[in-house]
Design a protein around this motif. Structure first.
Motif, PDB file in Angstrom:
ATOM      1  N   UNK A 130     -12.452   5.619  -2.964  1.00 42.34           N
ATOM      2  CA  UNK A 130     -12.492   6.796  -3.825  1.00 42.34           C
ATOM      3  C   UNK A 130     -11.312   7.728  -3.557  1.00 42.34           C
ATOM      4  N   UNK A 131     -11.014   7.942  -2.273  1.00 42.60           N
ATOM      5  CA  UNK A 131      -9.900   8.831  -1.928  1.00 42.60           C
ATOM      6  C   UNK A 131      -8.569   8.261  -2.422  1.00 42.60           C
ATOM      7  N   UNK A 132      -8.395   6.958  -2.295  1.00 44.00           N
ATOM      8  CA  UNK A 132      -7.169   6.322  -2.784  1.00 44.00           C
ATOM      9  C   UNK A 132      -7.079   6.455  -4.305  1.00 44.00           C
ATOM     10  N   UNK A 133      -8.211   6.252  -4.989  1.00 45.28           N
ATOM     11  CA  UNK A 133      -8.224   6.347  -6.449  1.00 45.28           C
ATOM     12  C   UNK A 133      -7.873   7.754  -6.921  1.00 45.28           C
ATOM     13  N   UNK A 134      -8.524   8.757  -6.340  1.00 40.45           N
ATOM     14  CA  UNK A 134      -8.259  10.145  -6.744  1.00 40.45           C
ATOM     15  C   UNK A 134      -6.814  10.521  -6.442  1.00 40.45           C
ATOM     16  N   UNK A 135      -6.317  10.102  -5.287  1.00 45.17           N
ATOM     17  CA  UNK A 135      -4.926  10.371  -4.952  1.00 45.17           C
ATOM     18  C   UNK A 135      -3.969   9.708  -5.932  1.00 45.17           C
ATOM     19  N   UNK A 136      -4.302   8.473  -6.348  1.00 45.20           N
ATOM     20  CA  UNK A 136      -3.459   7.768  -7.310  1.00 45.20           C
ATOM     21  C   UNK A 136      -3.477   8.458  -8.671  1.00 45.20           C
ATOM     22  N   UNK A 137      -4.666   8.934  -9.084  1.00 46.58           N
ATOM     23  CA  UNK A 137      -4.764   9.656 -10.362  1.00 46.58           C
ATOM     24  C   UNK A 137      -3.918  10.921 -10.324  1.00 46.58           C
ATOM     25  N   UNK A 138      -4.066  11.686  -9.254  1.00 42.18           N
ATOM     26  CA  UNK A 138      -3.308  12.934  -9.137  1.00 42.18           C
ATOM     27  C   UNK A 138      -1.807  12.668  -9.110  1.00 42.18           C
ATOM     28  N   UNK A 139      -1.394  11.680  -8.317  1.00 44.10           N
ATOM     29  CA  UNK A 139       0.015  11.348  -8.240  1.00 44.10           C
ATOM     30  C   UNK A 139       0.565  10.840  -9.563  1.00 44.10           C
TER      31      UNK A 139
END
Length: 247
Positions: free
Chosen positions: A109-118
């Protein structure tokens, strides 16, 4: 004459209070877990799903994505803290295999949210475009979580028992969906309307099923704690501005 913005602000504040109630609804479950020092058959998935939902709405409410959305950040920030606390308790009393599962899902989840934000910051250069991309993702996750009780509703129909469908959780979910649907219609906001309109309809269906099958539920079967994922809708920044104007 009371303006539409003022009415919308009041509805939004009520929605925040109801949303906080939804975040706190699993509290009896975790009191039981702490007392028994075991998670028994409870699943961490609803809390992981709600945590992801909060993180996505926090991204939506960031000034670099959707400016002047303080109420979005506050209610979902509180929700994030509460869900993180639930997961910490769950992790403490869960067996090792379940702990590893929690860590794996949370990392994803943290990787996904970080990827979305980036991706949004790097690929979308206007607030409108960033709002659209993140808003669509929030609608998808919110709709999926509001649809999660479908399996429970099917079970109610098959067993003719409301043992696994708590009345008050369904009622609060209905009020939450209605409140935020009204909020989105006062000044049309599709990102809020879709998941909460659907949530209001599904929660209404749960209440109807409860009324139908309550009498056929065996009285010696105590209803179980069933905590479903909750959605907290994003607030429109206009509501915040109207609050400041009133002050």
């Amino acid at each position: 004459m009371i303006s539409t913005d003022s009415i919308r602000t009041v509805v939004g504040i009520i929605g925040n209070v109801i949303s906080l109630g939804l975040f706190l609804s699993p509290l009896p479950t975790f009191i039981t877990i702490v007392k028994k020092r075991a998670v028994e058959q409870f699943s961490p998935i609803p809390y992981l799903a709600t945590l992801l939902n909060c993180m996505m709405w926090i991204v939506y409410g960031l000034p670099i994505v959707h400016p002047n959305s303080v109420l979005v950040l506050t209610i979902n920030g509180v929700g994030f803290f509460i869900e993180a606390l639930y997961l910490a308790i769950f992790f403490t009393f869960a067996p090792r295999p379940l702990r590893l599962k929690i860590v794996g899902i949370l990392a994803g989840e943290l990787v996904f949210v970080g990827a979305v934000l980036g991706g949004v910051l790097g690929g979308a250069h206007t607030h409108d475009k960033r709002t659209e991309i993140v808003g669509i993702l929030c609608v998808i996750f919110g709709t999926a979580m509001y649809a999660s009780p479908l399996s429970v509703m099917r079970m109610v129909i098959q067993t003719k028992s409301v043992k696994y469908m708590p009345f008050y959780l369904s009622l609060v979910s209905f009020l939450n969906g209605v409140c935020w649907t009204a909020y989105s219609l006062l000044r049309f906001d599709l990102y809020i309307l879709i998941p909460n309109g659907l949530g209001a309809l599904l929660s209404a269906a749960q209440l109807i099923l409860y009324c139908i099958y309550y009498r056929t539920t065996p009285k010696d079967e105590p209803k179980q704690n069933l905590e479903l994922p909750q959605i907290v809708p994003a607030n429109d920044p206009d509501s915040l501005r109207s609050m400041k104007m009133e002050k």
